[in-house]
Design a protein around this motif. Structure first.
Motif, PDB file in Angstrom:
ATOM      1  N   HIS A 192     -12.285 -33.441 -26.595  1.00 37.19           N
ATOM      2  CA  HIS A 192     -11.542 -33.686 -25.359  1.00 37.19           C
ATOM      3  C   HIS A 192     -10.376 -34.658 -25.504  1.00 37.19           C
ATOM      4  N   GLN A 193     -10.370 -35.472 -26.552  1.00 39.41           N
ATOM      5  CA  GLN A 193      -9.351 -36.522 -26.632  1.00 39.41           C
ATOM      6  C   GLN A 193      -9.119 -36.949 -28.075  1.00 39.41           C
ATOM      7  N   THR A 194      -7.911 -37.466 -28.304  1.00 35.95           N
ATOM      8  CA  THR A 194      -7.563 -38.080 -29.584  1.00 35.95           C
ATOM      9  C   THR A 194      -6.732 -39.320 -29.273  1.00 35.95           C
ATOM     10  N   PHE A 195      -7.100 -40.450 -29.857  1.00 39.61           N
ATOM     11  CA  PHE A 195      -6.336 -41.670 -29.606  1.00 39.61           C
ATOM     12  C   PHE A 195      -6.373 -42.588 -30.826  1.00 39.61           C
ATOM     13  N   ILE A 196      -5.412 -43.514 -30.861  1.00 39.82           N
ATOM     14  CA  ILE A 196      -5.388 -44.574 -31.866  1.00 39.82           C
ATOM     15  C   ILE A 196      -5.831 -45.864 -31.203  1.00 39.82           C
ATOM     16  N   ALA A 197      -6.706 -46.595 -31.873  1.00 38.91           N
ATOM     17  CA  ALA A 197      -7.153 -47.894 -31.371  1.00 38.91           C
ATOM     18  C   ALA A 197      -6.826 -48.971 -32.395  1.00 38.91           C
ATOM     19  N   VAL A 198      -6.299 -50.079 -31.931  1.00 39.87           N
ATOM     20  CA  VAL A 198      -6.025 -51.229 -32.800  1.00 39.87           C
ATOM     21  C   VAL A 198      -6.571 -52.479 -32.112  1.00 39.87           C
TER      22      VAL A 198
END
Length: 321
Positions: free
Chosen positions: A236-242
């Motif tokens: 459902h989703q793709t994201f970058i986390a920092v």
């Protein structure tokens, strides 16, 4: 019986060399050499126990002093060791690494021939325990025949896989549709996918790479970008986390254990019922805790310390799709 996690992978002695000053090639460097229990599987198991999970380690050891030490040390930590297998006449695996003054690994030699002998013969007696675990963590130090046996005989199991290295990452390629959660770094992910976006891919290339794993049947992808954060992807989703406050280079003492801590955190977070953003935040926080420790496994890691880290250093999430 209380829910438990099984970790199947390597257990070895780690030898670590650290120079006093700048690392010079082709000559002797004054510094410090230390030894400690290691192995990707064993390290993940220790991190999981420190996070409060009940964990069993299935790993081969030799019938030597190092093997006995690894087993006794794991018992003292609270890792269940009745499924560690001693192979007669064999030497316990050893991993030698040299890091530079900044804490980054420069070269390593892995004497891991022992784990190639670990497979159906050793696993078959423990199959019910493997099938009954809440989840199973694997590392790709395991031989292809060993990975194939587990995928075939525990098809309903939630497999969490650490891809270990570029050279060994592709061992998991035939089994991508069996994987619940996969944690490669950028180079390992590209080796599996057969792509070459280099070390600085664009956001669109990262999205393409992440979606490729989804099409192969991986349910959850945690793609480590090192200091640049973590790419997460599901159906459902793709994201970058920092991390909102990245570790300064001066605070990084040893980066060797960051990936193992991250894999343990992902597994722990899933068992706790955390959502995607929480799982990723916990993974990044545990990696930072590991890198700030001289030891490969931080002695400070605990549920309390992790909670404090999450409050002090929340994640910044940027969607990719």
């Amino acid at each position: 019986m209380k829910a438990y996690t099984v970790v199947v992978g390597g257990a070895n002695m780690d030898l670590l060399g650290v120079p006093k000053k700048h690392l010079k090639q082709g000559t002797s460097n004054p510094g410090k050499v230390s030894s400690s229990p290691g192995g990707v599987g064993r390290n993940i198991a220790e991190n999981l126990v420190r996070l409060g999970q009940t964990c069993c380690l299935m790993a081969p050891i030799g019938d030597d002093a190092n093997g006995l030490f690894l087993q006794h040390h794991a018992q003292q930590l609270g890792i269940q060791t009745e499924y560690m297998v001693t192979l007669a006449g064999e030497s316990t695996s050893t991993y030698l690494s040299i890091i530079d003054a900044a804490g980054d690994m420069q070269v390593a030699i892995a004497d891991m021939a022992l784990i190639d002998q670990f497979g159906e013969l050793q696993l078959e007696p423990f199959l019910p325990h493997l099938q009954g675990a809440a989840l199973v963590v694997l590392d790709t130090n395991l031989a292809p025949h060993c990975l194939a046996y587990m995928m075939q005989h525990a098809p309903q199991q939630h497999f969490f896989v650490d891809t270990v290295s570029v050279a060994k990452a592709t061992r998991i390629s035939p089994f991508l549709s069996n994987i619940h959660s996969l944690k490669p770094n950028l180079m390992e992910a590209q080796a599996i996918a057969g792509t070459d976006f280099g070390s600085h891919p664009s956001k669109s290339q990262l999205l393409e790479l992440a979606q490729w794993f989804m099409t192969q049947g991986v349910q959850y992808l945690y793609l480590s970008l090192g200091s640049k954060g973590l790419v997460y992807s599901d159906a459902h989703q793709t994201f970058i986390a920092v991390a909102s406050v990245p570790l300064e280079s001066i605070d990084i003492i040893n980066s060797n254990g960051a990936g193992d801590a991250m894999m343990a955190a992902i597994s722990d977070a899933w068992l706790l019922g955390c959502d995607a953003s929480q799982r990723v935040a916990r993974a990044l926080a545990c990696a930072q805790i590991a890198m700030a420790s001289e030891a490969t496994i931080s002695p400070h890691l605990s549920p309390y310390f992790l909670t404090r880290m999450l409050k002090e250093n929340p994640c910044i999430i940027t969607p990719l799709n």
